[in-house]
Enzyme design. Structure first.
Site, PDB file in Angstrom:
ATOM      1  N   VAL A 226       0.734  -1.204   0.019  1.00 58.33           N
ATOM      2  CA  VAL A 226       0.025   0.008  -0.025  1.00 58.33           C
ATOM      3  C   VAL A 226       1.073   1.147   0.190  1.00 58.33           C
ATOM      4  CG1 VAL A 226      -1.705   1.322   1.528  1.00 58.33           C
ATOM      5  CG2 VAL A 226      -1.987  -0.905   0.913  1.00 58.33           C
ATOM      6  N   CYS A 309       8.467  -5.378  21.252  1.00 60.81           N
ATOM      7  CA  CYS A 309       9.076  -5.994  22.375  1.00 60.81           C
ATOM      8  C   CYS A 309      10.305  -5.336  23.050  1.00 60.81           C
ATOM      9  CB  CYS A 309       9.706  -7.544  22.002  1.00 60.81           C
ATOM     10  SG  CYS A 309      10.127  -8.810  23.177  1.00 60.81           S
ATOM     11  N   CYS A 489       5.626  -9.886  27.565  1.00 63.70           N
ATOM     12  CA  CYS A 489       7.220 -10.003  27.384  1.00 63.70           C
ATOM     13  C   CYS A 489       7.877 -11.040  28.105  1.00 63.70           C
ATOM     14  CB  CYS A 489       7.785  -8.743  27.483  1.00 63.70           C
ATOM     15  SG  CYS A 489       9.373  -8.574  26.774  1.00 63.70           S
TER      16      CYS A 489
END
Ligand code: FAD
Length: 558
Positions: A226, A309, A489
């Site tokens: 896109v 993360c 996490c």
């Protein structure tokens, strides 16, 4: 390299690797044209790298970068002139080859070649330019007019953790919507596995599958990128300039790893002891460096937030240190964690357990240290260091090995769109994940601005919520689902043990299990077992397939 031969002079392909250059040289190529801006993908070789490799084979390299979806008449002419003027064979490339073949075809259209012929020719070498008929017609007024934009009930931008999961969650609820996923990538990565690759636990191959094998059946995969959004007219434009019309839009193209923001980094990544688990191809290099280092200085860096993360930079440090400790060389290695932030981990409850490991590995914590420049050959890194008064100075450090977590931001095509907030992220309501201004636009995963931890674990919870709420908007669900900011996490503090951080908005702890089963604030073998054995199949076989194990939304009256 996926090569298409256009004629005796011109060939084209997707992104080149250094190893492709020798093959091109032996096939007689004398000029390479790069139609791609640098920095579109995290593992993309820069034009300078390609140019240097090409020069070694006597090949001239020309940079004619095309912003996706925005090819101008001047660029078409410049491309044609470069091909015509070149001595010998020419090879053009971009991300997939689409921009290069589009440039060529537009230049042909200008000479009067009909659109149908151009589309057919492109198809014969593996490219779908059917969406370009109108543009070809505009270049050649005699050509027939084209069909209107393709229409879908739902267009999903990005087939990553969030995009595929939301498609599957929609299909789980209803089968009669037309759904398209737009993603140019051949493969889909299980990025949470890269920490384990860098720690010698997983192989690289365990973290990748072909995109085609993951697109849910019943969903159309449009293998393009896109380029722009037009939310007022419910349209997106793709890199090949074709247009899609939608009733509902889901935006999930992840974030941009901004390697170029650290001076000298792209030139040296993968060499000179400079590595990063944030790239598929480099995670094995981390493990190679860790195994090879017997003494010296090891630096692990963390850029300013937000990053995906947020624990991954320190996970690399713990797993490396654990290996050095077990191979009895840690005493000879000076480990330093250089963090642009001011705390070890954003949720205080997990810090004591992590600090135990910092002490065990005798690692130095250097807060407010932001990596700004690196020189591989001299193994030197420079950090902007802020003191308590906010004054900055640049500090130089040498290293034998450095693990870099790159600065991260929203992808350019999102940041420059009407969907973005002031910082470039998709501007959503953090509870419903609906766009704040465009009611038929939704976003999940790393690209949106809700203040959750950017993790696949978060996307796993968000996908069924977005599916539910999108269907509510279409009048097919009676309830609006609310997102509590859950993210997770798993901090790999040593091989075999994990501190499993699970929390939501405001740092509120949201453990999946009672503490007598699994206490996330302590390092446990059970959490390691979850990460190593249970979570990968949950990702591939449950999350991406709409099996909403433990994440079925809790509905509230809308
Ligand atoms: P992604 O999964 O990155 O997918 C984005 C997709 O969009 C890609 O397929 C891409 O090709 C496509 N795309 C990009 N641009 C365009 C465009 N212009 N048009 C169309 N498509 C486009 N998470 C955890 O839960 N636990 C962990 O332990 C963990 N560890 C991690 C360790 C590392 C080293 C890394 C790098 C990540 C880790 N994560 C972890 C984070 C997790 O992988 C991401 O949060 C998650 O993948 C985000 O999903 P997403 O769908 O937003 O983006």
């Amino acid at each position: 390299m996926k090569t298409a031969t256009i004629n005796d002079k011109l060939s084209l392909s997707d992104q080149l690797l250094i190893s492709d250059i020798a093959d091109l040289a032996s096939s007689g190529v004398k000029t390479i044209i790069c139609n791609r801006p640098d920095g579109e993908d995290s593992d993309q070789l820069t034009f300078t790298e390609i140019q240097a490799a090409a020069a070694q084979h006597g090949i001239i390299a020309i940079h004619q970068a095309i912003t996706p979806g925005q090819i101008s008449g001047e660029q078409v002419d410049a491309f044609r002139q470069a091909v015509d003027a070149a001595d010998g064979k020419v090879h053009a490339y971009c991300r997939t080859g689409t921009r290069s073949i589009t440039l060529w075809s537009l230049s042909e259209a200008k000479t009067g070649v009909p659109a149908a012929t151009l589309i057919e020719r492109a198809e014969s070498v593996g490219y779908d330019l059917s969406g370009m008929a109108e543009k070809f017609a505009a270049a050649n007024p005699d050509a027939p007019r084209s069909p209107t934009p393709k229409e879908y009930d739902v267009v999903i931008v990005g087939g990553g953790a969030g995009g595929i999961s939301v498609a599957s969650s929609l299909l789980k609820r209803t089968q009669d919507l037309s759904i398209a996923i737009v993603d140019p990538a051949e493969v889909h990565y299980y990025q949470p596995g890269w920490t384990m690759v860098g720690g010698g636990v997983f192989t690289q191959e365990q973290t990748v599958k072909s995109m085609s094998s993951l697109i849910p059946s019943g969903v159309v995969w449009i293998k393009e990128a896109v380029a722009t959004f037009a939310p007022a007219s419910n349209q997106v434009t793709l890199e090949d300039a074709s247009v899609l019309q939608y009733r509902q839009l889901v935006v999930a193209p992840g974030l941009k790893l901004n390697w170029g923001a650290v001076e000298g980094l792209t030139e040296t990544l993968g060499h000179n002891g400079v590595t990063s688990n944030y790239r598929y191809d480099l995670a094995p290099y981390t493990w190679k460096l860790v195994q090879g280092l017997k003494s010296g200085k090891a630096i692990f860096t963390q850029p300013p937030m937000p990053i995906k993360c947020a624990g991954a930079p320190q996970k690399a440090m713990y797993l490396s240190s654990d290996h050095w400790l077990k191979s009895q060389v840690l005493g000879n290695i000076d480990v330093e964690f250089c963090n642009a932030g001011a705390v070890l981990f954003g949720v205080q409850e997990y810090v004591p357990a992590l600090m135990e490991y910092v002490k065990k590995y005798d690692a130095t914590l250097s807060f407010n240290h932001n990596l700004v420049k690196i020189d591989g050959p001299s193994k030197t890194a420079w950090f902007e260091v802020k003191d308590a008064e906010g004054n900055t100075q640049v500090v130089e450090k040498t290293f034998d090995m450095i693990h870099v977590c790159p600065p991260q931001c929203a992808p350019d095509f999102v940041a420059q769109s009407e969907l973005a907030d002031a910082n470039g992220w998709v501007d959503v309501d953090q509870t419903t994940l609906q766009h704040k201004r465009f009611n038929n636009v939704w976003s999940l995963g790393d690209v949106q601005n809700a203040p959750n931890a950017k993790t696949a674990a978060a996307a796993r919870v968000q996908a069924p919520i977005v599916a539910n709420n999108l269907l509510h908007e279409l009048g097919r669900e009676n309830w609006v689902a609310h997102y509590n900011g859950y993210g997770s996490c798993p901090l790999t503090v040593e091989r075999g043990k994990i501190v499993l951080a699970e929390f939501g908005y405001g740092g509120k702890l949201l453990p999946s299990f009672p503490s007598w089963v699994l206490n996330g604030r302590k390092p446990t073998r059970l959490a390691w077992w979850l990460k190593e054995i249970i979570l990968p199949p949950i990702y591939w076989k449950a999350m991406l397939r709409g099996r909403e194990w433990m994440v079925t939304p809790v509905h509230e009256k809308g």
